[in-house]
Design a protein around this motif. Structure first.
Motif, PDB file in Angstrom:
ATOM      1  N   GLN A   1       0.828  -1.201   0.000  1.00  0.00           N
ATOM      2  CA  GLN A   1       0.000   0.000   0.000  1.00  0.00           C
ATOM      3  C   GLN A   1       0.863   1.253   0.000  1.00  0.00           C
ATOM      4  O   GLN A   1       0.547   2.238  -0.657  1.00  0.00           O
TER       5      GLN A   1
ATOM      6  N   GLN B   1       1.480   1.921  -6.515  1.00  0.00           N
ATOM      7  CA  GLN B   1       0.237   2.561  -6.959  1.00  0.00           C
ATOM      8  C   GLN B   1      -0.080   2.046  -8.356  1.00  0.00           C
ATOM      9  O   GLN B   1       0.811   1.960  -9.212  1.00  0.00           O
TER      10      GLN B   1
ATOM     11  N   ARG C   1      -2.003   2.745 -11.789  1.00  0.00           N
ATOM     12  CA  ARG C   1      -2.536   3.861 -12.564  1.00  0.00           C
ATOM     13  C   ARG C   1      -3.682   3.382 -13.452  1.00  0.00           C
ATOM     14  O   ARG C   1      -3.763   2.200 -13.807  1.00  0.00           O
TER      15      ARG C   1
END
Length: 76
Positions: free
Chosen positions: A38, A42, A44
């Motif tokens: 986390q 990330q 996208r």
């Protein structure tokens, strides 16, 4: 799909893997805890994966100034 490695401190793009199919377990993503994933990874909308890591310059700066570890951002 690309996997892009950026420095979490200065924003420098450290590296990029451009490939249609990349087995993320070969990159060690499966060895990260849920919390680490986390914090570091990330996803996208365009399918790219952004991995927040640290560049050599920022690592050196942190080594020379250990008090910077207390800060969320040490580059102004």
């Amino acid at each position: 799909m690309s996997i892009v490695y950026n420095c979490r401190h200065c924003g420098l793009e450290i590296g990029r893997l451009d490939n249609q199919m990349i087995d993320t377990s070969l990159l060690g993503f499966n060895q990260l805890s849920a919390e680490e994933k986390q914090e570091m990874i990330q996803y996208r909308d365009n399918g790219d994966i952004l991995v927040r890591t640290i560049c050599e310059s920022c690592q050196e700066t942190l080594g020379e100034n250990p008090q910077y570890h207390e800060l969320d951002f040490f580059i102004q």
